[in-house]
Design an enzyme around this catalytic site. Structure first.
Site, PDB file in Angstrom:
ATOM      1  N   GLU A 120      15.877 -78.107   3.417  1.00 50.25           N
ATOM      2  CA  GLU A 120      16.239 -76.897   2.631  1.00 50.25           C
ATOM      3  C   GLU A 120      16.792 -77.242   1.258  1.00 50.25           C
ATOM      4  O   GLU A 120      16.572 -76.430   0.359  1.00 50.25           O
ATOM      5  CB  GLU A 120      17.239 -76.057   3.428  1.00 50.25           C
ATOM      6  CG  GLU A 120      16.666 -75.460   4.701  1.00 50.25           C
ATOM      7  CD  GLU A 120      16.378 -76.497   5.790  1.00 50.25           C
ATOM      8  OE1 GLU A 120      17.080 -77.518   5.832  1.00 50.25           O
ATOM      9  OE2 GLU A 120      15.439 -76.279   6.574  1.00 50.25           O
TER      10      GLU A 120
ATOM     11  N   ASP B 230      12.129 -82.509   8.211  1.00 49.05           N
ATOM     12  CA  ASP B 230      13.197 -81.617   8.665  1.00 49.05           C
ATOM     13  C   ASP B 230      14.335 -81.638   7.644  1.00 49.05           C
ATOM     14  O   ASP B 230      14.361 -82.483   6.742  1.00 49.05           O
ATOM     15  CB  ASP B 230      13.675 -82.117  10.040  1.00 49.05           C
ATOM     16  CG  ASP B 230      14.642 -81.146  10.692  1.00 49.05           C
ATOM     17  OD1 ASP B 230      14.623 -79.956  10.343  1.00 49.05           O
ATOM     18  OD2 ASP B 230      15.432 -81.587  11.552  1.00 49.05           O
TER      19      ASP B 230
ATOM     20  N   ASP C 172      15.724 -73.793  14.671  1.00 48.37           N
ATOM     21  CA  ASP C 172      16.615 -73.914  15.829  1.00 48.37           C
ATOM     22  C   ASP C 172      16.935 -72.558  16.470  1.00 48.37           C
ATOM     23  O   ASP C 172      18.073 -72.088  16.430  1.00 48.37           O
ATOM     24  CB  ASP C 172      17.916 -74.601  15.399  1.00 48.37           C
ATOM     25  CG  ASP C 172      17.645 -75.980  14.804  1.00 48.37           C
ATOM     26  OD1 ASP C 172      16.507 -76.473  14.940  1.00 48.37           O
ATOM     27  OD2 ASP C 172      18.564 -76.553  14.200  1.00 48.37           O
TER      28      ASP C 172
END
Ligand code: GLC
Length: 815
Positions: free
Chosen positions: A428, A425, A504
């Protein structure tokens, strides 16, 4: 998200200390970015100009343009590689390291009007007058491209957007399936807490465009990880314009049938490995299941209520102060014991691993990484620190092969603790900011395989390379295991290593609805294994919304419920007995579908095709079917039309040509008519393609148990005089023996003459038939009236024909 709820979430999730760090970091980052970035040069546009001359090569040519160069190479019969210069050298992270060009015979010729490079399938023409085009071997123009333009250090390319063409791809987009009319940024970004329809960009962007026109495809993959933007007919309705802020301009370009093109792309960027069977089961997650006793109670509750479950995800709170590759010994006094006990019951633990390493000299991973220079630095050599969950964190430079190896080896601790899968997670990479771009400073240095560069060149591939490091590490450390990685970010090629989920999203009807198009476009971006947080991440779903979300999740490759910290639990029983009953129906249906889903996973492994496909797949000429983004095909056999609105008890869906059979009622529909399908809360509209032999397992509670019960083959009769073949792929469901031949493919051909059906069954491969019996069942509403079995033994038992094992031929009459 509005400002107030963003502020409240931030406070709840990262606390006052986190907010202070975010404020401080935002300011430092803005200052660094400003000092580092050269003042914007006036954007001079310099077309590279038309082709002047060329030198042929065996599979392409080296061209001289008026203001630059162009190399052309045929890499596959339907795919050309074009590299314009001048531009800097850059690693090709999107391309599968194992890829070898295989274009077949190539003809390179100079003609009166220009040069041409032709394979058996396509011809690329480079006229002396400028521009480029792709033709099929009948000489019909399939696609055009304008000569690119240099803009400062960047590039601009453009192509006509033909009327009637639909446009797909670009990775993860909260946009319609047809991207026409929008502008999309190429820069992986954590939208911060939650996103909704229209938010752009999101976590996983990808410069791949897939145009479909009259059922044929055009593919453009710009192998350029630099930040950029794609305008799909917004500025000018007749053009697509692509801009990059830097890098080399490398393009893979092809045209042809959609499935073939997608396969060519998958050969280039890598086909997904076969997942372990358990990954296709049901996953339960929340931020966070902790402490250990809560995880145990959760699994017991599933067991006690007789609900299926294959995996529980451990979110950040299992860690010791959010230090990756550790666990909190107070909350999880015996993680290995827990993992062992659950594994005995067939339940796996999946643990989250973020890239940010807590800056803490007392913590081994940080200390070692720091001493060995594994972390990203600024041009002056200082380590880049940015705030994430653990406070200030350092970021491994995954663009360095040594760092990837070091990071991959860190997984040993979690593997030894019995963790079965990994959830990557915040890759990015994300950092906490109160304004500006939530990532590392642009000045951050990266190794880029020794070529060197700053964060603009590395940002979009950071997530891909983090997952690559982990995947390769787990392959090294435990060669018998099929790694399971789930990633939020990624780029071209992420499918080689991981499944992805869409991050999300908000727990509302708009979020549910938008997720269908997002998953479809990810599939057309070469990423077949995708899921959505069932129930939505941010907020609390109503019981009805949760039920509808579970129904959709049943048909997505990843079926995982997940929700944010501070929200009520989203367990199947959290919404009362009626919704629990609905969850039971759909979780069981998911397990019944496992043989079909696993066969689709194998097909994705072979072809790169998505499991979830637009209604136009593979070659519908009607662009309307390529725009439907509230329904989809799951493989060839099923059409899923989820309910995406509150209060709806049914819906309409345009059908692709052919006959379709309602899976619940048996009612027959003839595409392209519009079907009106009833769907009380206990149902999702679901159709099977006529002629399908659908393999269904027993409704067991663990994926591994499907082999202890008979396999059902449900027969959906084709139209009179027609026949269709369905496949079933089987192997051990884990490990790599299938690569050495331990698999089987069963082929079922179902033919119909009047009221007579003939099922012919052939097998390829050596893996033994794993089911104790086979039940052949009719579609609802039909009955077997006479039966003949050849090459096997069987008898009629109630509504089914029961075989002891495979049979060569089964003939039945039905009424
Ligand atoms: C990110 C993830 C979310 C996770 C949370 C805490 O927001 O997208 O899935 O629960 O971080 O780790």
């Amino acid at each position: 998200m509005d400002a107030l709820s963003r502020a409240l979430s931030a406070l709840r999730w990262i606390g006052p200390g986190g907010i202070w760090r975010a404020l401080r970091y935002s300011r430092t980052k803005a200052r660094l970015d400003q000092a580092y970035l050269p003042p914007r040069a006036p954007e001079t546009s310099r077309p590279l100009g038309p082709l002047r001359e060329a030198r042929p090569r065996p599979t392409g040519l080296e061209g001289v343009l008026e203001e630059g160069s162009l190399e052309v190479e045929a890499v596959l019969p339907r795919l050309f590689r074009l590299l314009w210069g001048p531009g800097p050298a850059a690693p090709e992270y999107g391309v599968d390291p194992a890829f070898r060009p295989d274009p077949g015979p190539v003809e390179v010729r100079e003609r009166e009007e220009g040069w041409s490079v032709a394979t058996a399938a396509l011809e690329l023409r480079l006229p002396f007058g400028g521009g480029l085009c792709l033709r099929d071997r009948q000489g019909r123009v399939q696609a055009r491209l304008e000569g690119p333009v240099r803009r400062g250090a960047g590039w601009e390319a453009a192509l006509p957007l033909p009327e009637g063409a639909t446009v797909h791809g670009l990775g993860e987009r909260a946009a319609p399936l047809d991207l026409r009319g929008g502008r999309y940024r190429l820069w992986n970004r954590d939208p911060g807490g939650a996103y909704g329809p229209g938010d752009d960009p999101l976590y996983l962007t990808l410069p791949l465009l897939f145009l479909v026109r009259r059922g044929e495809g055009i593919l453009l993959f710009f192998d350029v990880p630099w930040p950029g933007e794609v305008d799909v007919g917004r500025e000018d309705p007749g053009r697509i314009r692509i801009r990059f802020e830097g890098g080399p301009l490398r393009l893979y370009w092809g045209a042809g049938p959609v499935p073939e093109l997608l396969s060519a792309y998958a050969r280039l960027t890598g086909r997904p490995p076969l997942p372990p069977l358990w990954a296709l089961g049901y996953h339960q997650s929340r931020w966070s299941y902790a402490p250990q006793a809560r995880v145990e109670a959760l699994v017991e509750a599933f067991e006690g209520r007789g609900l299926p479950l294959d995996a529980v995800h451990l979110d950040i709170d299992y860690m010791d102060g959010y230090r990756v590759f550790t666990w909190d010994r107070r909350r999880f006094p015996d993680l290995p014991g827990l993992a062992r006990r659950l594994a005995r019951e067939g339940v796996r633990l999946v643990a989250i691993v973020d890239p940010g390493v807590k800056v803490d000299p007392g913590y081994g991973v940080y200390r070692q990484g720091h001493e060995q220079g594994r972390f990203c630095t600024l041009p002056d050599g200082t380590e880049v620190h940015a705030p994430v969950w653990p406070g200030w964190a350092a970021f491994p430079d995954f663009t360095d092969p040594e760092v990837r190896r070091w990071w991959g080896d860190r997984y040993r601790v979690l593997l030894e603790a019995g963790i079965a899968g990994f959830w990557n997670d915040m890759n990015e990479p994300a950092a906490f900011v109160d304004r500006g771009d939530p990532t590392l400073p642009l000045a951050t240095r990266h190794a880029l395989e020794g070529l060197g560069g700053d964060h603009r060149a590395a940002h979009n591939v950071y997530g891909l390379l983090m997952v690559r490091a982990g995947y390769e590490g787990v392959r090294r450390l435990d060669p018998q295991r099929r790694p399971f990685f789930l990633s939020r970010s990624g780029w071209a090629g992420i499918q080689r290593y991981a499944w992805v989920w869409t991050g999300d999203c908000r727990s509302d009807w708009a979020g549910l609805r938008a997720s269908v198009a997002t998953v479809l476009n990810l599939g057309l971006s070469g990423i077949p294994f995708v899921g959505v947080d069932v129930g939505g991440f941010h907020g609390r779903p109503s019981p009805e919304l949760f039920a509808r979300w579970v129904q959709l999740g049943t048909f997505l490759p990843l079926f995982r419920t997940h929700t944010a910290a501070g929200t009520p639990d989203q367990e199947p029983w959290s919404f009362g007995p009626r919704v629990e009953g609905i969850c039971r129906i759909f979780l069981e249906l998911r397990y019944r579908l496992l043989p079909y889903l696993y066969t689709l996973a194998w097909e994705a492994r072979r072809t790169g095709w998505p499991l979830v496909r637009p209604l136009g797949w593979p070659d519908a000429e009607d662009p309307g079917l390529w725009r439907v983004d509230d329904a989809f095909l799951l493989g060839e056999a099923l059409l899923v039309a989820p309910i995406l609105e509150p209060g709806a008890e049914g819906r309409a869906v345009p059908l692709p040509p052919g006959r379709w059979i309602d899976v619940w009622s048996g009612r027959v529909w003839e595409g392209p008519e519009r079907a009106e399908l009833a769907a009380p809360l206990e149902r999702i509209p679901l159709l099977a393609r006529a002629g399908t032999v659908l393999p269904l397992a027993a409704p067991v509670r663990r994926s591994g148990r499907i082999f202890s019960h008979p396999l059902t083959l449900r027969l959906y009769p084709p139209a009179d005089g027609e026949a269709r073949t369905s496949l079933l792929y089987l192997d051990e469901g884990e490990g790599w023996a299938h690569e050495a031949g331990a698999f089987r493919i069963d082929r079922f051909t179902l033919a119909r003459e009047g009221r007579r059906l003939e099922l012919t069954w052939t097998t390829e491969g050596t893996y033994p038939w794993p089911f104790p019996a086979v039940r052949i069942e009719p579609a609802p509403g039909l009955r077997w009236t006479a039966v003949r079995v050849e090459g096997g033994t069987g008898r009629q038992e109630g509504e089914a024909i029961v075989l002891e094992g495979p049979a060569a031929r089964v003939e039945v009459r039905f009424s």
